[in-house]
Design a protein around this motif. Sequence first.
Motif, short mmCIF file in Angstrom:
data_model
loop_
_atom_site.label_atom_id
_atom_site.label_comp_id
_atom_site.label_asym_id
_atom_site.label_seq_id
_atom_site.Cartn_x
_atom_site.Cartn_y
_atom_site.Cartn_z
N SER B 41 -22.45 4.36 9.29
CA SER B 41 -21.06 4.03 8.98
C SER B 41 -20.44 4.97 7.94
CB SER B 41 -20.98 2.59 8.48
OG SER B 41 -21.79 2.47 7.34
N ASN B 42 -21.25 5.72 7.25
CA ASN B 42 -20.66 6.54 6.20
C ASN B 42 -19.84 7.70 6.74
OD1 ASN B 42 -22.96 7.54 7.24
ND2 ASN B 42 -23.93 8.11 5.30
N SER B 43 -19.98 8.00 8.03
CA SER B 43 -19.25 9.14 8.56
C SER B 43 -18.16 8.72 9.55
CB SER B 43 -20.22 10.08 9.27
OG SER B 43 -20.75 9.44 10.40
N THR B 44 -17.63 7.48 9.35
CA THR B 44 -16.60 7.03 10.28
C THR B 44 -15.29 7.79 10.04
OG1 THR B 44 -17.15 5.03 9.12
CG2 THR B 44 -16.37 4.79 11.38
N SER B 45 -14.64 8.16 11.12
CA SER B 45 -13.31 8.73 10.96
C SER B 45 -12.30 7.60 11.15
CB SER B 45 -13.08 9.85 11.97
OG SER B 45 -13.45 9.42 13.24
N THR B 46 -11.17 7.75 10.53
CA THR B 46 -10.20 6.68 10.55
C THR B 46 -8.84 7.19 10.99
OG1 THR B 46 -9.71 7.13 8.24
CG2 THR B 46 -11.28 5.37 8.69
N VAL B 47 -8.04 6.26 11.53
CA VAL B 47 -6.66 6.58 11.82
C VAL B 47 -5.87 6.26 10.55
CG1 VAL B 47 -4.67 6.05 13.25
CG2 VAL B 47 -6.96 5.97 14.22
N LYS B 48 -5.27 7.30 9.99
CA LYS B 48 -4.57 7.08 8.72
C LYS B 48 -3.13 6.69 9.02
CE LYS B 48 -7.91 10.21 6.98
NZ LYS B 48 -8.66 10.21 8.24
N ALA B 49 -2.96 5.43 9.38
CA ALA B 49 -1.65 4.97 9.85
C ALA B 49 -0.63 4.94 8.71
CB ALA B 49 -1.78 3.60 10.48
N VAL B 50 -1.04 4.38 7.60
CA VAL B 50 -0.17 4.35 6.42
C VAL B 50 -0.99 4.92 5.28
CG1 VAL B 50 1.20 2.92 4.87
CG2 VAL B 50 0.97 2.26 7.26
N ASP B 51 -0.46 5.89 4.59
CA ASP B 51 -1.30 6.61 3.63
C ASP B 51 -0.57 6.76 2.30
OD1 ASP B 51 -3.69 7.69 3.11
OD2 ASP B 51 -3.36 9.61 4.10
N GLY B 52 -0.64 5.72 1.50
CA GLY B 52 -0.07 5.81 0.16
C GLY B 52 1.44 5.77 0.15
N VAL B 53 1.99 4.59 0.44
CA VAL B 53 3.44 4.45 0.50
C VAL B 53 3.89 3.56 -0.65
CG1 VAL B 53 5.26 3.34 1.81
CG2 VAL B 53 3.65 4.84 2.97
N SER B 54 4.93 3.97 -1.35
CA SER B 54 5.45 3.15 -2.45
C SER B 54 6.96 3.02 -2.32
CB SER B 54 5.14 3.79 -3.81
OG SER B 54 3.76 4.07 -3.89
N PHE B 55 7.46 1.82 -2.50
CA PHE B 55 8.90 1.62 -2.58
C PHE B 55 9.15 0.20 -3.07
CE2 PHE B 55 7.64 0.48 1.69
CZ PHE B 55 8.24 -0.75 1.87
N SER B 56 10.38 -0.10 -3.35
CA SER B 56 10.69 -1.48 -3.72
C SER B 56 12.00 -1.89 -3.06
CB SER B 56 10.75 -1.64 -5.23
OG SER B 56 11.60 -0.65 -5.76
N ILE B 57 12.15 -3.16 -2.84
CA ILE B 57 13.34 -3.69 -2.16
C ILE B 57 13.96 -4.75 -3.06
CG2 ILE B 57 14.20 -4.89 -0.12
CD1 ILE B 57 11.95 -3.72 1.46
N MET B 58 15.29 -4.68 -3.16
CA MET B 58 16.01 -5.64 -4.02
C MET B 58 16.37 -6.88 -3.21
SD MET B 58 16.24 -3.60 -6.55
CE MET B 58 15.11 -2.30 -6.10
#
Lengths: 330, 342, 444
Positions: B41-58
Motif C-alpha cells: 500500500s505504500n506505493s499507491t497512486s492517487t487521483v488528486k481531485a482536490v488539492d489544497g483549496v482554501s476559501f470562505s463564504i459569507m
Amino acid sequence: MALLEVKDLKVYYKTLRGCVKAVDSVSLNIEKGRALGIAGESGCGKTSMAMAILRLLPVNGKVYGGLVMLDGVDILSMDDEEFRESVRWKRISMISQGAMNALNPVHTVGEQIIEAILTHEDVTRSEAVRRGNDLLEMVGIHPGRSKDYPHEFSGGMKQRIVIAMALSCNPDIVIADEPTTALDVMVQSQILKAIGDLRNALDLSLMLITHDLSIIAQTCDDIAVMYGGKIIEYGSVVNVYGNPKHPYSIGLLKSFPNIKAEKAPIISMPGSPPDLLSPPAGCKFHPRCPLAKGICLEKEPELAKVHPDNHRVACHNTDMLKKGTDIWNQ
Amino acid sequence: MESIEIIGGRGTIGCKKVILEVENLTKHFPLRRGIKGKLASNSTSTVKAVDGVSFSIMKGEFFGVVGESGCGKTTMGRTILRLLEPTKGKIVFKNTDLIALNTGQLKKIRTKMQIIYQDPYESMNPRLDVYRIISEPLRVQRIVKNLHDAFPYIKEVLEDVNMVPPEKYMTRYPYELSGGERQRVAIARALVLKPDFIVADEPVSMLDVSTRGGILNLMLKLSRERGVAFLYITHDLATARHVCHRIAVMYLGKIVEKGPTDDLVKHPLHPYTKALIEAVLVPDPKKRGFGEVLKGEIPSPIYPPSGCRLHPRCPIARDICKEVEPKLMPVDNNRMVACYFA
Amino acid sequence: MNKYQLRVETGVMSFWKRYKGKPLGMIGLIIVIIYVFIAIFAPFLTPYSPKQILLADRIAAPLWFRYVIPKYNNAPQTVTIGFDSPLYEIKDMPVSHIIEYNYSAPKTFSLTFDCWVNAPFHSEAGFECLIKTPEGREYSLWGKSYSSDSDKQVVRIDSRDLGLKQRLGLTIFEDPASKIFSSRGDYSLIFRPNPGFGDTSTRLYISNVKLHIPGLVHGILGTDHMGSDLWTQLVYGTRISLVIGLSAAVISVAVGTAIGIICGYLGGVIDEFIMRAVDVFLAIPVLPILIILGAILGKSIWNIVILVSAFAWMNTARLVRSQTLSLRERIFIEAAKASGGSDIYIMSTHILPNVLPLVFASMVLLIPTAILTEASLSFLGFGDPRVATWGRMLHNARGFGAFTTLAWWWLVPPGLAITFLSLAFVFIGNTINEIFNPKYRERL
C-alpha cells in the motif's frame, strides 16, 4: 435551386400512449456552402428531422408526408438500397452527439476511417489510406496517430476523428447534431473552429442542430427556431438575433447570458415545452406566451414573411412586436 | 471572525459574517488495485481531485466555483458537506469544525447545509412522490413524526419555489414533472430544513434553456431574502457571472484565481481564466470569432504536471513554472491569483 | 394520506395491467392458482387420507380403466364387509352373511374377527368359519374347538397364508382368493358350530368381523405398494410442495436480500468476507451436501426447507449486491445522506424498495428450484418418510416396480405435477422480470 430542400416534412412517432407529431410540416432550404442552424429545446423535433432526412428514424417513427429534395432529386421516395448507395454518407453525412463514444474500441482510428471510405467508394486501399491521412490532418490530428486506438485519444480528439469520418466521402452536406454538447468549453471552441475552417476549405453545407444559440450565432448563416415540432422563426442569423420577432425566440435569446456584453437580467419563460402527445390547440406556444390572445388559442399561425430578407415568423402578434416593447419584462 | 468586503455582481453586500471557511482542503482518491496492490500500500497512486483549496463564504453570499470537467469542483462540493471524507484540510461551518464531528453531530448539522444536484431526475428516488421526497429530510431529522405532520412544511416550501397550487404537485412522481419542475422540487427538498448554506452543483446545466432563468432567479431570491449562502458549482462562466458575487476558478484540483465576479470576468489575470472566458461563445452573430484558447486538454489528475499545473498549456509559461508551484497570492481588492506573471 | 394509498394501488393496477397482456405469465398464474386451490381443498377432493393403506390391492390400477381397457372390464373393486356382532349363542348358529361379489377373481382377501367362548365345564364347544360360493361349494377357512373358557382371540386370515392353502388342500402355487371368488353372485360368510355339539348353554362371542377383498382397480389413480390411494397422495403432495417451495424461497430470498444489501452498501471487509463465503457456498455441490446434512439432522420437512434455503440464498445475495452497488452510486442515495439519513435508513427506505422487483422475480424463480430439490431428495429416499410428497411417490414407484411394470398412472402424475408447477413459476418469474427489469426483455 437550393442544395437541400425540405418541404412540409412530417415525422410522427407511434407510441403506446398515442401519436407524437415530432416534426409537423417543416420546410427549410440549405444553399450550397451555407450553414443552417436549427435551434430548439429538447423535444422540439430537431433531431427527428435530421434523422428523417438520413432515414435513421427508430422503428416507431415514420415520415408521414413531405418532400426532401437533394439537388432537385426527391430522396424520400428512393428505395433504401439506392439511398444507402448514393446519398447517405456520400452526399449527406452526420456528426452526432454521442458519435465519439461509438468508435469501435478494438480497431485503430485509421482503420475505421479507411473502412468508411472503402464501404462507400470504389477506391483502392492505398488510395483510401492516403485520403484517411489527409482527413486526419485536415481535422488537426497528426496522421501518424492513425495507428492509435480510440481510448488513446481525448474526447475532443475523438470528436475530431468523427468529423474526419463524416467527411471521408466528400459529402455535400454535413448534419451536425449537438456536435459539442458533451465537451468542455475550450474543446467546444476548438471543434467549432475546426468545423468552420473545414466548411470554408471544402465549400461544405452544414446543418447544425443545437439547443445553444451562441453556437449558431458563431457558426451559421441562417437559423430556424423550432418549437413543438414546428419552425416558429426562420431567417438569417443577423436578422433573427438582431431583431427577433417571435416571443419564444426573444425569450430564448434573453435566456442566454452574454459574458462579453453588459450584464442583463436572465429571463425565464413560465411553464415548460409542450407535451407533444397532447399539444395545446392553436399556437403551441400560447400557454407560455405573454402576448397570447383569443386567436392564438384557436388558430395555428403560419410561417409568414415579415421582412424582405426572407425573415419569416409564425406568430399572430408580429404587429405588436414591431413597437419594440420588452415583452418578457418581469 | 473574519470580515470581507464583498463587491459582487449585485453591488456591495457589505460586511458580513463568514459562514463557511475551507482551509487547505484536499481529497485524494486512491486508485483501485487488486489485493496485491493493497498489500503494497505504500506505493499507491492517487487521483488528486482536490488539492489544497482554501476559501470562505459569507452569509447570504453566492460563491461560484468555475472549471472544466475533471477539475475537482464537484468533489470539492461534496467533500465540504462531508459526503466524501476529506483527505486533509479544515472545514469550519458556523464555527464548527465539520471534520471533528461524529455521526450524530454531523446529522444534526446537516439541517443547516444542503445540496442541489445537477440531474434532478437522478437525485430523486423514482419510487417516491414529491410529498415523500420533500418530507424525507424532515422525517430523517425527526422534525416531524410522520408523513402527515409534514404537510404544512411541504405546502410552504412548494409555494416558496413557485409550485402553485402545492397540492397539485404533492402526489406527482418525478417522471411526471418537467425538468424545471423537478429541479424546483430538488430545491424545495434542500430548503425544507431552512438551511444557511446550499451547495448547488450545476443546478441548471441539465435544464432546458427557457427554464434555466427561473431556477437561477429563484436561487438568487433565496440568497437575497433569506440570507442563504450558495456554493455555485458550474462549468458555465456566463451563468456564474450572472448569479455570483465572487468566483473562484479551478484547474486540476487547485484554485487558480479568485475574486469579485465583475472584476474577474472583465479583467481576468490568470492565463487559464483568460482562456476560459475567451472560450465562452457569445450569442451574437455580429461578434464572431473563436478566441485564443489553450492548446490541448486537461491532463490526468493522477499525474498532474510539476510546478504550475497549467504550464504545459500556458502561453506565457517560463522555466520557473515547470519547477515551482505558484501560490494563490492576493493581488488587490480581494483578488487572488496563482501565477507568477499575472 | 388517502391519496397516497390511491397512488400505490394504481401502481399495483398498472403492474397487473401489463401482466395481463403476457400470455405465458397468465398461463403460469392460472396453473399456480389451480395448484393452490387443490392444496387448500385437498380434504374435499379425496375421501381418503394419504396415510390410509390397504384401500385396495397393492399397485391397483385406476378405477376408470374398467371402462376404457377391456382387460380391466370386470376387475374387482374393493369389497369390505364388516359387522360388530357382539355375541352369538350356539343356538343361533349357524350365522351367515351374504356377500355380493360381481367381479372377476381378486388376488387376495383377508378376514379378521375376534372370538372367545364362555363354555360350561366338560363340554366341547367349537365352530368353523367358512365361505359358501354361489355354486354351493364350501371353503372352510378356520375352525376351533374349546374345552374351557377362552380369552378373546383376534383371528386373522389372509389368502396368502400357507396354512390356509394347506387347510383348503391347495398347493403353495395355487391362490385361495381366485379359487374361492372365481364366480359372481352371492357368497355367504358362515360361522357354524361343530357338528354334534349341542350344549345350548355355551356362549360363543364373535365380534369385529371384517372381510376385505382388495380390489384390483381403485380410485382416480389406483394405489401404491401399500394399497394407499395415489390420487390422495398427489393431492396432499401439492400442499407439501407449495409449502416447501414458498417457504424455502421466502427464507432464502430474505436472507440473500439482507446479505446482498448489507454487503453492497457497506462494502469493505464485511463485503469481501461474505462474498468469498458465497463463492465457497456456490462451489459446494448442493445435493450431496443436502443428503449428508439431511442424514445428520433428520428427515423432516422443515429440515429440508432450512437446508434448501441454506444453499439457495447466494444467487440472490449476488444479484442484490450488484444492484445495490449501482444504486449506492445513485445521486438520490447521496441526497438522502445529505439530509442526514443513516445507513440503516438508506438501506431500508431507498435501496430495499428499489431491489424488491428484482428480488420478487428471483424469489418466484427460486420456488421451482426448491420444489425440485425437495423432490430430488425425496426421490433418492432422503425425504421425510412420514409425509406423502411427489418425490416420495416417485421414489416408491421406482422402488416397487412401477418402472418395470410400466404402471404409468403411478409414475407420470407426480412427474407432471412437478413439471407443471415448476414451469408455472418460471413463467410467472420471467414475466415479472420482463415487466420490472427491462434488461431481461431480450431474453424472452
